[in-house]
Design an enzyme around this catalytic site. Structure first.
Site, PDB file in Angstrom:
ATOM      1  CG  HIS A 150      -2.235   0.707   0.934  1.00  0.00           C
ATOM      2  ND1 HIS A 150      -2.322   2.044   0.632  1.00  0.00           N
ATOM      3  CD2 HIS A 150      -3.502   0.243   0.909  1.00  0.00           C
ATOM      4  CE1 HIS A 150      -3.576   2.380   0.456  1.00  0.00           C
ATOM      5  NE2 HIS A 150      -4.322   1.305   0.614  1.00  0.00           N
ATOM      6  CG  ASP A 172      -4.814   4.953  -3.550  1.00  0.00           C
ATOM      7  OD1 ASP A 172      -4.610   5.192  -2.340  1.00  0.00           O
ATOM      8  OD2 ASP A 172      -5.891   5.170  -4.126  1.00  0.00           O
TER       9      ASP A 172
END
Length: 140
Positions: free
Chosen positions: A111, A115
């Site tokens: 992450h 995104d």
């Protein structure tokens, strides 16, 4: 770059080859590259350079009957897509329950680099391509 985990009938092979610059290849070129890597892995002919530098892995546990699982990222790669077996499942369609072929896929990603919106968009594109390969082939 895409790193492909190659499977043998005896289980996941620890050797995998990296198919480089996939974004510049046609689907036919990708298929040829994957076939070449698979043959070289089965023959034990992959060099260290052939296994280094991937950024993304595709793992197909479905060939062993896997229904679902969460693949683990092979660092320093950014993501891994786990594809599982196609099984008939009851699904709601137009207000009715139908038996349809279904395949679960799982995307594990870093992450810090990817995104959530892009990850979900990618999964939706995979879904569209599996349901209608023309979507991918015609780049719709």
């Amino acid at each position: 770059r895409v790193s492909i985990s190659l499977s043998q009938s005896s289980g996941i092979n620890a050797e995998y080859g990296v198919l480089r610059n996939v974004e510049t290849m046609s689907y036919a070129e990708i298929e040829k590259g994957l076939n070449n890597l698979g043959k070289r892995a089965r023959d034990g002919a992959l060099a260290i350079e052939d296994m280094d530098g991937g950024t993304f892995t595709v793992s197909n546990g479905g060939v062993f009957g896997s229904m679902f699982g969460t693949p683990i990222i092979n660092l320093p790669q950014s993501a891994i897509l786990g594809m599982h077996s196609i099984q008939e499942r009851p699904v709601a369609r137009n207000g009715k329950v139908e038996i349809r072929p279904m395949m679960y896929v799982a995307l594990t990603y870093d992450h810090r680099l990817i995104d959530g919106r892009e990850a979900v968009t990618f999964l939706k594109r995979i879904k569209s391509g599996v349901e209608d390969p023309g979507v991918l082939l015609l780049d719709l």
